[in-house]
Design a protein around this motif. Structure first.
Motif, mmCIF file in Angstrom:
data_model
loop_
_atom_site.group_PDB
_atom_site.id
_atom_site.type_symbol
_atom_site.label_atom_id
_atom_site.label_comp_id
_atom_site.label_asym_id
_atom_site.label_seq_id
_atom_site.Cartn_x
_atom_site.Cartn_y
_atom_site.Cartn_z
ATOM 1 N N GLY A 91 -26.422 89.856 -65.978
ATOM 2 C CA GLY A 91 -27.371 88.766 -66.078
ATOM 3 C C GLY A 91 -27.043 87.638 -65.123
ATOM 4 N N PRO A 92 -27.882 86.600 -65.099
ATOM 5 C CA PRO A 92 -27.663 85.486 -64.175
ATOM 6 C C PRO A 92 -26.526 84.565 -64.624
ATOM 7 N N ASP A 93 -25.885 83.951 -63.661
ATOM 8 C CA ASP A 93 -24.852 82.947 -63.915
ATOM 9 C C ASP A 93 -25.022 81.855 -62.872
ATOM 10 N N CYS A 94 -25.563 80.711 -63.303
ATOM 11 C CA CYS A 94 -25.842 79.611 -62.381
ATOM 12 C C CYS A 94 -24.877 78.450 -62.558
ATOM 13 N N SER A 95 -23.722 78.715 -63.125
ATOM 14 C CA SER A 95 -22.719 77.675 -63.288
ATOM 15 C C SER A 95 -22.245 77.191 -61.922
ATOM 16 N N VAL A 148 -39.106 80.490 -62.538
ATOM 17 C CA VAL A 148 -38.890 79.322 -63.390
ATOM 18 C C VAL A 148 -40.229 78.769 -63.844
ATOM 19 N N ASN A 149 -40.222 78.029 -64.947
ATOM 20 C CA ASN A 149 -41.468 77.463 -65.441
ATOM 21 C C ASN A 149 -41.733 76.105 -64.806
ATOM 22 N N ALA A 150 -42.887 75.531 -65.103
ATOM 23 C CA ALA A 150 -43.306 74.282 -64.465
ATOM 24 C C ALA A 150 -42.353 73.139 -64.788
ATOM 25 N N ASN A 151 -41.882 73.079 -66.012
ATOM 26 C CA ASN A 151 -40.972 72.000 -66.386
ATOM 27 C C ASN A 151 -39.653 72.103 -65.636
ATOM 28 N N THR A 152 -39.144 73.319 -65.480
ATOM 29 C CA THR A 152 -37.894 73.509 -64.732
ATOM 30 C C THR A 152 -38.070 73.092 -63.273
ATOM 31 N N ILE A 153 -39.207 73.390 -62.701
ATOM 32 C CA ILE A 153 -39.473 72.973 -61.317
ATOM 33 C C ILE A 153 -39.427 71.451 -61.204
ATOM 34 N N ARG A 154 -40.067 70.768 -62.132
ATOM 35 C CA ARG A 154 -40.072 69.298 -62.094
ATOM 36 C C ARG A 154 -38.661 68.739 -62.251
ATOM 37 N N ARG A 155 -37.908 69.303 -63.155
ATOM 38 C CA ARG A 155 -36.542 68.817 -63.377
ATOM 39 C C ARG A 155 -35.679 69.032 -62.141
ATOM 40 N N GLU A 158 -30.092 79.638 -44.241
ATOM 41 C CA GLU A 158 -31.035 78.547 -44.488
ATOM 42 C C GLU A 158 -31.229 78.194 -45.965
ATOM 43 N N LEU A 159 -31.634 79.161 -46.780
ATOM 44 C CA LEU A 159 -32.020 78.839 -48.158
ATOM 45 C C LEU A 159 -31.241 79.666 -49.167
ATOM 46 N N PHE A 160 -30.698 78.975 -50.151
ATOM 47 C CA PHE A 160 -30.043 79.654 -51.270
ATOM 48 C C PHE A 160 -30.942 79.548 -52.489
ATOM 49 N N GLU A 161 -31.098 80.665 -53.175
ATOM 50 C CA GLU A 161 -32.020 80.722 -54.310
ATOM 51 C C GLU A 161 -31.322 81.273 -55.543
ATOM 52 N N ALA A 162 -31.556 80.641 -56.667
ATOM 53 C CA ALA A 162 -31.094 81.208 -57.930
ATOM 54 C C ALA A 162 -31.985 82.399 -58.252
ATOM 55 N N GLY A 163 -31.413 83.606 -58.238
ATOM 56 C CA GLY A 163 -32.208 84.797 -58.498
ATOM 57 C C GLY A 163 -32.931 84.706 -59.827
ATOM 58 N N ARG A 164 -32.263 84.175 -60.813
ATOM 59 C CA ARG A 164 -32.840 83.796 -62.102
ATOM 60 C C ARG A 164 -31.966 82.689 -62.663
ATOM 61 N N MET A 165 -32.543 81.827 -63.484
ATOM 62 C CA MET A 165 -31.747 80.822 -64.168
ATOM 63 C C MET A 165 -31.131 81.447 -65.419
ATOM 64 N N ASP A 166 -29.908 81.028 -65.754
ATOM 65 C CA ASP A 166 -29.328 81.503 -67.004
ATOM 66 C C ASP A 166 -29.674 80.529 -68.135
ATOM 67 N N ALA A 167 -29.426 80.951 -69.340
ATOM 68 C CA ALA A 167 -29.818 80.150 -70.508
ATOM 69 C C ALA A 167 -28.843 79.019 -70.801
ATOM 70 N N LYS A 168 -27.681 79.038 -70.166
ATOM 71 C CA LYS A 168 -26.653 78.051 -70.489
ATOM 72 C C LYS A 168 -26.582 76.901 -69.493
ATOM 73 N N THR A 169 -26.960 77.134 -68.256
ATOM 74 C CA THR A 169 -26.787 76.115 -67.212
ATOM 75 C C THR A 169 -28.077 75.350 -66.986
ATOM 76 N N PRO A 170 -28.110 74.048 -67.240
ATOM 77 C CA PRO A 170 -29.307 73.266 -66.924
ATOM 78 C C PRO A 170 -29.604 73.350 -65.433
ATOM 79 N N VAL A 171 -30.873 73.368 -65.092
ATOM 80 C CA VAL A 171 -31.234 73.501 -63.685
ATOM 81 C C VAL A 171 -30.686 72.333 -62.872
ATOM 82 N N GLU A 172 -30.546 71.165 -63.492
ATOM 83 C CA GLU A 172 -29.983 70.019 -62.783
ATOM 84 C C GLU A 172 -28.569 70.308 -62.292
#
Length: 358
Positions: free
Chosen positions: A118-122, A180-187, A143-157
């Motif tokens: 699974g994802p690990d965005c720590s 990611v959802n719209a709220n995560t994009i805004r954050r 150029e660009l680094f992308e989180a393949g998926r966000m994990d449930a433990k690490t806030p996107v911030e």
């Protein structure tokens, strides 16, 4: 076509770190998804893959989209099966070694922070992933680094903040998010400008038009990178039976490919696409891709959209890059088909549902 993704909200806290008011720009109208070159039981032969990438650049493609984990059997739970997670990176390393003159012609976006479990965005995982990816590129930078998926433990911030030092050091130039959802994009955008958001969009996957993602990206001027714009190959009209998929094909794990019943259930949409393709004298794939690109003709309603179809041959890549102009009436005709043809099955399956809309 040079895109200039917009900025973050101006009402960020005064304690927030200073940052440029625009994200690293990406360009379109079509990118090239590299997953199918290596994320298969046996990767495409190197020279064939090189020829496909060369064709993309010849056609004016300037965005290559790959993955740190795009290798054979990465998600196969069988411990006896060999896993080669870095094959996509090795392919790009070999390609730019052979064609160094092409490095400056493209921006490369690479997904990371994904493990077989699974994802690990720590912050630790971000550091490990970026440094590993960079080691495969000239000058240890991309150029660009992308989180393949966000994990449930690490806030996107926290994920975004962990990336910023690598921008400051010049290892990467921008940040991308995926599924990611719209709220995560805004954050995320409140912490640092986001260069793009990669989500699924095709004639049979239109969730982002209804769940706020398209509207949010338009408001924040963040381009959408549309993956699987051909419905993982289904919208080409060339998957007619379950036997058209190899026994170990990852798509068999997804609801829409899991049975002959599922494959047959969505052919009504193919009939509508095929009718327009015959009228225009082109392939069904070209109609499907041109529908995705046509959103760019209505910037008052939609965010910029850059599809990243994959292709394992230069011929197929060229077909994908050939835009077929759709009239407003034809665009609306396809929109009606989307509304009227109920799609059987979810985008993924229950096994993967927790990795969506993070």
């Amino acid at each position: 076509m040079e895109l200039t993704p917009g900025s973050t909200r101006n009402d960020r806290p005064s304690s927030a770190p200073a940052f440029p008011m625009s994200a690293f720009p990406i360009s379109g109208p079509t990118g090239y998804g590299l997953m199918s070159l290596t994320a298969r039981p046996e990767p495409v032969p190197r020279e064939q893959a090189f020829a496909a990438i060369n064709n993309a650049i010849k056609d004016g493609v300037s965005l290559l989209n790959g993955g740190e984990f795009y290798g054979p059997n990465f998600f196969n739970p069988d411990p006896t099966v060999e896993k080669r997670p870095f094959e996509n990176l090795k392919l790009l390393q070999a390609y730019f070694a052979k064609y160094p003159e092409n490095r400056s012609k493209v921006s490369v976006c690479i997904k990371g922070c994904v493990t077989p479990t699974g994802p690990d965005c720590s912050p630790e995982a971000v550091k490990r992933s970026i440094e590993n990816i960079a080691s495969f590129f000239p000058g240890n930078k991309f150029e660009l680094f992308e989180a393949g998926r966000m994990d449930a433990k690490t806030p996107v911030e926290e994920f975004v903040k962990a990336c910023i030092p690598f921008i400051e050091k010049g290892v990467i130039k921008g940040i991308s998010l995926s599924e990611v959802n719209a709220n995560t994009i805004r954050r995320a955008a409140a912490v640092y400008p986001i260069s793009c958001v990669e989500v699924e969009l095709s004639l049979w996957s239109t969730d982002i038009l209804k769940n706020g993602i398209m509207d949010t990206c338009r408001e924040l001027k963040i381009p959408i990178v549309a993956y699987s714009p051909l419905g993982r190959g289904y919208l080409t009209g060339k998957i007619n039976t379950i036997d058209d998929l190899p026994p170990n094909d990852l798509r068999r794990l997804f609801d829409r490919f899991a049975s002959q019943e599922a494959i047959d259930a969505n052919k009504h949409l193919l009939e509508r696409i095929g009718k327009l393709a015959r009228k225009k004298g082109c392939t069904m794939a070209q109609i499907a891709l041109s529908w995705v690109r046509t959103f760019n003709e209505y910037p008052e309603k939609y965010a910029t959209v850059i599809p990243i179809p994959s292709a394992s041959t230069p011929e197929r890549n060229h077909e994908n890059n050939t835009h077929i102009k759709l009239s407003r009436e034809e665009f609306e005709e396809l929109n009606r088909a989307v509304q009227e043809c109920q799609v059987y099955g979810g985008r993924y399956s229950a096994r993967f549902a927790g990795l969506l809309n993070g």
